[in-house]
Write an enzyme that holds these catalytic residues in place. Sequence first.
Site, PDB file in Angstrom:
ATOM      1  N   HIS A 130       0.825  -1.226   0.000  1.00 19.07           N
ATOM      2  CA  HIS A 130       0.000   0.000   0.000  1.00 19.07           C
ATOM      3  C   HIS A 130       0.858   1.275   0.000  1.00 19.07           C
ATOM      4  CE1 HIS A 130      -3.611  -2.302   0.472  1.00 19.07           C
ATOM      5  NE2 HIS A 130      -3.303  -2.738   1.675  1.00 19.07           N
ATOM      6  N   ASP A 167      -2.448 -10.653  -2.511  1.00 25.31           N
ATOM      7  CA  ASP A 167      -3.043 -10.170  -1.255  1.00 25.31           C
ATOM      8  C   ASP A 167      -4.521  -9.837  -1.510  1.00 25.31           C
ATOM      9  OD1 ASP A 167      -1.936  -8.791   1.537  1.00 25.31           O
ATOM     10  OD2 ASP A 167      -3.679  -7.743   0.725  1.00 25.31           O
ATOM     11  N   HIS A 169      -6.124  -7.338  -0.581  1.00 28.15           N
ATOM     12  CA  HIS A 169      -6.309  -5.898  -0.799  1.00 28.15           C
ATOM     13  C   HIS A 169      -5.601  -5.454  -2.082  1.00 28.15           C
ATOM     14  CE1 HIS A 169      -6.534  -6.470   3.660  1.00 28.15           C
ATOM     15  NE2 HIS A 169      -7.563  -5.648   3.529  1.00 28.15           N
ATOM     16  N   ASP A 248      -4.198 -12.982   3.175  1.00 30.41           N
ATOM     17  CA  ASP A 248      -5.423 -12.562   3.852  1.00 30.41           C
ATOM     18  C   ASP A 248      -6.684 -12.829   3.037  1.00 30.41           C
ATOM     19  OD1 ASP A 248      -4.465 -10.647   2.124  1.00 30.41           O
ATOM     20  OD2 ASP A 248      -4.453  -9.012   3.571  1.00 30.41           O
TER      21      ASP A 248
END
Length: 312
Positions: A130, A167, A169, A248
Amino acid sequence: MTTAFYTHPDCKLHDMGAGHPESPARLQAIEDQLIASRIDQLLDYRSAPLAQESDLAQVHGAAMIALIKEHSLALAGKGGRYPLDPDTSINGYSWQAALRAAGMALAATDAVLAGEINNAFCAVRPPGHHATSSAPMGFCLFNNIALAARHALEAHGLERVAIVDFDVHHGNGTEEIFAHDPRVLMVSFFQHPFYPFSGAEAEGGNAVNVPVPAYSDGKIVRQLVTEQWLPALNAHRPQMIFVSAGFDAHREDDMAQMGLVEADYTWLTRQIMEVAAQHAQGRIVSCLEGGYNLSALGRSVVAHMKVLAELE
Ligand SMILES: [Zn+2]
């Protein structure tokens, strides 16, 4: 076939507080599960020096580097934390942990390109995908995988690399850093709509973003990867593959609402291995991103490592 496992105790010193899901216990869970599964003895355990500030500057702006350095060093020996956003903070060890995490990603890249090892997994934190060129966010300080990929391009002169981000996200930082750089192809899937609420449309022409709805399982993800990632990866012919390995999207991980299991991480890693074998002399550097259910994280990393090391 040599697969390296990069780890260093510095990465456990960065701590965002009791109850924070991005915890030092994540790395311990991974190490414990490697031992329990008895593959630890088959891996080349390695460590690495701290990255230099000049390394960070290959991706990140001076103000961002100074922000993290100054606030972390100001807390050294005193305790306490400095908040960067509602989910992300730094303590007196965060600067050292972040330099160590980046240093391991860079050293793994050097070792793979030197032919010392075939591929590597870096069990690092803080995570990175991120983090943008100008700002830390979402548990991430510096973008480890972007630093490694840019190092392969600029210091080693590779012409084409791929970044695979599984991931749950969207890797908004990585996408921003490499948007419009045709040397880099980024492929990812991510739960959508979901944090960080970006990625539905790719920024440059060099990303294959696959938003998937909550409650998608491995069958759906495998089909999307087969249809959308693999043709793009094979057309790009990457000379090396970098993996933002977040776990995740596991069904036991309540950070998100997807339904992957260990067998899906085995399958995903096999697809990456096949593209790497075909185009990249097998060269892969994988770095830990998310994954917050400690048991599922440890088991999923074992599944990933077994394929990297061709044990399964
Ligand atoms: Zn994540």
